[in-house]
Design a protein around this motif. Structure first.
Motif, mmCIF file in Angstrom:
data_model
loop_
_atom_site.group_PDB
_atom_site.id
_atom_site.type_symbol
_atom_site.label_atom_id
_atom_site.label_comp_id
_atom_site.label_asym_id
_atom_site.label_seq_id
_atom_site.Cartn_x
_atom_site.Cartn_y
_atom_site.Cartn_z
ATOM 1 N N ILE A 126 0.899 -1.242 0.096
ATOM 2 C CA ILE A 126 -0.009 -0.034 -0.179
ATOM 3 C C ILE A 126 0.780 1.366 -0.041
ATOM 4 C CG2 ILE A 126 -1.769 1.188 1.403
ATOM 5 C CD1 ILE A 126 -2.559 -1.579 2.470
ATOM 6 N N PHE A 127 0.657 2.184 -1.017
ATOM 7 C CA PHE A 127 1.502 3.188 -1.243
ATOM 8 C C PHE A 127 0.323 4.502 -0.799
ATOM 9 C CE2 PHE A 127 3.570 0.383 -3.972
ATOM 10 C CZ PHE A 127 4.839 0.625 -3.646
ATOM 11 N N GLY A 128 0.228 4.446 0.521
ATOM 12 C CA GLY A 128 -0.616 5.524 0.990
ATOM 13 C C GLY A 128 -1.870 5.519 0.412
ATOM 14 N N LYS A 129 -2.401 6.701 -0.182
ATOM 15 C CA LYS A 129 -3.986 6.781 -0.629
ATOM 16 C C LYS A 129 -3.684 6.692 -2.251
ATOM 17 C CE LYS A 129 -6.601 8.432 3.061
ATOM 18 N NZ LYS A 129 -7.927 8.483 3.379
ATOM 19 N N SER A 130 -2.413 6.456 -2.754
ATOM 20 C CA SER A 130 -2.363 6.814 -4.283
ATOM 21 C C SER A 130 -2.456 5.515 -4.997
ATOM 22 C CB SER A 130 -0.706 7.076 -4.227
ATOM 23 O OG SER A 130 -0.539 8.346 -3.759
ATOM 24 N N LEU A 131 -1.867 4.130 -4.516
ATOM 25 C CA LEU A 131 -1.938 3.170 -5.094
ATOM 26 C C LEU A 131 -1.718 2.023 -4.146
ATOM 27 C CD1 LEU A 131 -1.438 1.835 -7.946
ATOM 28 C CD2 LEU A 131 1.100 2.004 -7.501
ATOM 29 N N ILE A 132 -2.129 0.614 -4.781
ATOM 30 C CA ILE A 132 -2.197 -0.438 -3.868
ATOM 31 C C ILE A 132 -1.677 -1.361 -5.158
ATOM 32 C CG2 ILE A 132 -3.388 -2.387 -2.822
ATOM 33 C CD1 ILE A 132 -5.331 -0.348 -1.770
ATOM 34 N N ILE A 133 -0.699 -2.287 -4.722
ATOM 35 C CA ILE A 133 -0.247 -3.260 -5.533
ATOM 36 C C ILE A 133 -0.696 -4.932 -4.798
ATOM 37 C CG2 ILE A 133 1.852 -4.407 -6.803
ATOM 38 C CD1 ILE A 133 3.242 -1.690 -6.732
ATOM 39 N N GLN A 134 -1.295 -5.572 -5.554
ATOM 40 C CA GLN A 134 -1.793 -6.870 -4.798
ATOM 41 C C GLN A 134 -1.635 -7.976 -6.116
ATOM 42 O OE1 GLN A 134 -5.937 -5.761 -3.872
ATOM 43 N NE2 GLN A 134 -6.441 -6.095 -5.995
ATOM 44 N N GLY A 135 -2.024 -9.214 -5.371
ATOM 45 C CA GLY A 135 -1.696 -10.331 -6.199
ATOM 46 C C GLY A 135 -3.325 -10.376 -6.798
ATOM 47 N N LYS A 136 -3.565 -11.279 -7.877
ATOM 48 C CA LYS A 136 -4.697 -11.566 -8.543
ATOM 49 C C LYS A 136 -5.633 -11.949 -7.883
ATOM 50 C CE LYS A 136 -2.942 -11.918 -13.294
ATOM 51 N NZ LYS A 136 -3.019 -12.688 -14.579
ATOM 52 N N ARG A 137 -5.483 -12.803 -6.925
ATOM 53 C CA ARG A 137 -6.572 -13.432 -6.215
ATOM 54 C C ARG A 137 -6.776 -12.561 -4.909
ATOM 55 N NH1 ARG A 137 -4.669 -19.312 -4.791
ATOM 56 N NH2 ARG A 137 -2.993 -18.827 -6.293
ATOM 57 N N ALA A 145 -13.230 3.162 -0.795
ATOM 58 C CA ALA A 145 -11.892 3.549 -0.526
ATOM 59 C C ALA A 145 -11.335 4.298 -1.826
ATOM 60 C CB ALA A 145 -10.667 2.485 -0.395
ATOM 61 N N ASP A 146 -11.914 3.817 -3.017
ATOM 62 C CA ASP A 146 -11.357 4.354 -4.386
ATOM 63 C C ASP A 146 -9.929 4.858 -4.610
ATOM 64 O OD1 ASP A 146 -12.368 5.527 -6.551
ATOM 65 O OD2 ASP A 146 -12.393 7.630 -6.192
ATOM 66 N N VAL A 147 -9.140 3.880 -4.007
ATOM 67 C CA VAL A 147 -7.734 3.708 -4.050
ATOM 68 C C VAL A 147 -7.635 2.977 -5.476
ATOM 69 C CG1 VAL A 147 -5.647 3.195 -3.233
ATOM 70 C CG2 VAL A 147 -7.461 4.039 -1.853
ATOM 71 N N PRO A 148 -6.866 3.476 -6.362
ATOM 72 C CA PRO A 148 -6.395 2.602 -7.709
ATOM 73 C C PRO A 148 -5.478 1.559 -7.239
ATOM 74 C CG PRO A 148 -5.392 4.789 -7.792
ATOM 75 C CD PRO A 148 -6.261 4.910 -6.700
ATOM 76 N N PHE A 149 -5.546 0.333 -7.938
ATOM 77 C CA PHE A 149 -4.712 -0.607 -7.586
ATOM 78 C C PHE A 149 -4.478 -1.538 -8.833
ATOM 79 C CE2 PHE A 149 -9.020 -2.463 -7.650
ATOM 80 C CZ PHE A 149 -9.000 -3.580 -8.250
ATOM 81 N N ILE A 150 -3.175 -2.054 -8.851
ATOM 82 C CA ILE A 150 -2.626 -2.910 -9.953
ATOM 83 C C ILE A 150 -2.673 -4.548 -9.306
ATOM 84 C CG2 ILE A 150 -1.687 -1.045 -11.328
ATOM 85 C CD1 ILE A 150 1.064 -2.010 -10.017
ATOM 86 N N SER A 151 -2.881 -5.356 -10.445
ATOM 87 C CA SER A 151 -2.802 -6.686 -9.933
ATOM 88 C C SER A 151 -1.640 -7.459 -10.597
ATOM 89 C CB SER A 151 -3.900 -7.404 -10.134
ATOM 90 O OG SER A 151 -5.233 -6.880 -9.649
ATOM 91 N N LEU A 152 -1.001 -8.367 -9.729
ATOM 92 C CA LEU A 152 0.129 -9.054 -10.358
ATOM 93 C C LEU A 152 -0.075 -10.626 -10.147
ATOM 94 C CD1 LEU A 152 3.219 -7.212 -8.680
ATOM 95 C CD2 LEU A 152 2.282 -6.665 -10.626
ATOM 96 N N THR A 153 0.487 -11.156 -10.830
ATOM 97 C CA THR A 153 0.489 -12.949 -10.653
ATOM 98 C C THR A 153 0.782 -13.006 -9.141
ATOM 99 O OG1 THR A 153 2.667 -13.379 -11.436
ATOM 100 C CG2 THR A 153 0.929 -13.576 -13.172
ATOM 101 N N ASN A 154 0.254 -14.059 -8.602
ATOM 102 C CA ASN A 154 0.835 -14.224 -7.335
ATOM 103 C C ASN A 154 2.128 -14.746 -6.933
ATOM 104 O OD1 ASN A 154 -1.769 -13.956 -6.158
ATOM 105 N ND2 ASN A 154 -2.399 -16.081 -6.558
ATOM 106 N N LYS A 155 2.819 -15.439 -7.981
ATOM 107 C CA LYS A 155 4.241 -15.719 -7.684
ATOM 108 C C LYS A 155 5.054 -14.343 -7.869
ATOM 109 C CE LYS A 155 7.905 -18.068 -10.213
ATOM 110 N NZ LYS A 155 8.340 -18.961 -11.412
ATOM 111 N N GLU A 156 4.898 -13.558 -8.762
ATOM 112 C CA GLU A 156 5.498 -12.137 -8.848
ATOM 113 C C GLU A 156 5.212 -11.294 -7.569
ATOM 114 O OE1 GLU A 156 3.827 -10.833 -12.818
ATOM 115 O OE2 GLU A 156 5.672 -11.448 -13.653
ATOM 116 N N MET A 157 3.985 -11.217 -7.148
ATOM 117 C CA MET A 157 3.590 -10.628 -5.918
ATOM 118 C C MET A 157 4.459 -10.961 -4.743
ATOM 119 S SD MET A 157 2.053 -8.055 -4.904
ATOM 120 C CE MET A 157 2.083 -7.423 -3.302
ATOM 121 N N LEU A 158 4.484 -12.201 -4.565
ATOM 122 C CA LEU A 158 4.909 -12.853 -3.469
ATOM 123 C C LEU A 158 6.776 -12.514 -3.435
ATOM 124 C CD1 LEU A 158 3.380 -16.474 -2.918
ATOM 125 C CD2 LEU A 158 3.310 -13.952 -1.362
#
Length: 174
Positions: A126-137, A145-158
């Motif tokens: 979590i990058f404040g209220k600017s961005l969230i990076i999370q796994g696909k699942r 919350a209306d915070v933009p997020f991007i999804s990565l594969t679970n392997k890359e995310m871990l």
């Protein structure tokens, strides 16, 4: 008398030449101004883009001096890199949330404020209220919350989750 007629003909010819030259240049001046205005706008946009690219390069140069890992995110290509100094540790692709347009996130540095890890390897950066990076699942953030997020594969995310620490920086490229 011949020289008088000749002088009148030359005088009339010069008068018409001057009048025709003035009539020809008047119509092009407005077109030239519009063309110059468009060129100036294009050059100003190019200058701004080059400034943003220069800021990104200066950020990477500063990060070479620091002993920490950082992320570079390119929203034009939906790709990113995990870097340490000037080495690329991993390249990854991501999927944007529907509430992120290409121009919504401003270029520049973001600070990782929180790392969360839930059940079943549902990690998020979590990058404040600017961005969230999370796994696909991972569970999507609540709509309020209306915070933009991007999804990565679970392997890359871990991999990224275990590599970066709170306070790490991410840079959004132009």
């Amino acid at each position: 008398m011949r020289s008088g007629v000749h002088d009148k003909k030359v005088g009339l010819f010069l008068l018409f030449a001057v009048l025709l030259m003035g009539a020809d240049g008047g119509g092009l001046e407005g077109d030239e101004r519009d063309t110059l205005r468009k060129q100036d706008q294009a050059l100003q946009a190019r200058i701004e883009m080059l400034r943003r690219e220069q800021d990104g390069l200066l950020f990477q140069k500063a990060m070479c001096a620091v002993d920490s890992k950082y992320l570079i995110l390119n929203f034009r290509e939906n790709s990113g890199q995990l870097k340490f100094k000037n080495r690329v540790l991993t390249d990854f692709r991501f999927i944007r949330s529907k509430n992120i347009s290409g121009d919504e996130l401003k270029t520049g540095a973001l600070v990782l404020t929180k790392k969360t890890e839930g059940k079943g390897n549902r990690a998020a950066l979590i990058f404040g209220k600017s961005l969230i990076i999370q796994g696909k699942r991972a569970a999507a953030p609540p709509p309020e919350a209306d915070v933009p997020f991007i999804s990565l594969t679970n392997k890359e995310m871990l991999s990224i989750f275990s590599s970066v620490e709170e306070g790490a920086l991410a840079y959004i490229m132009p």
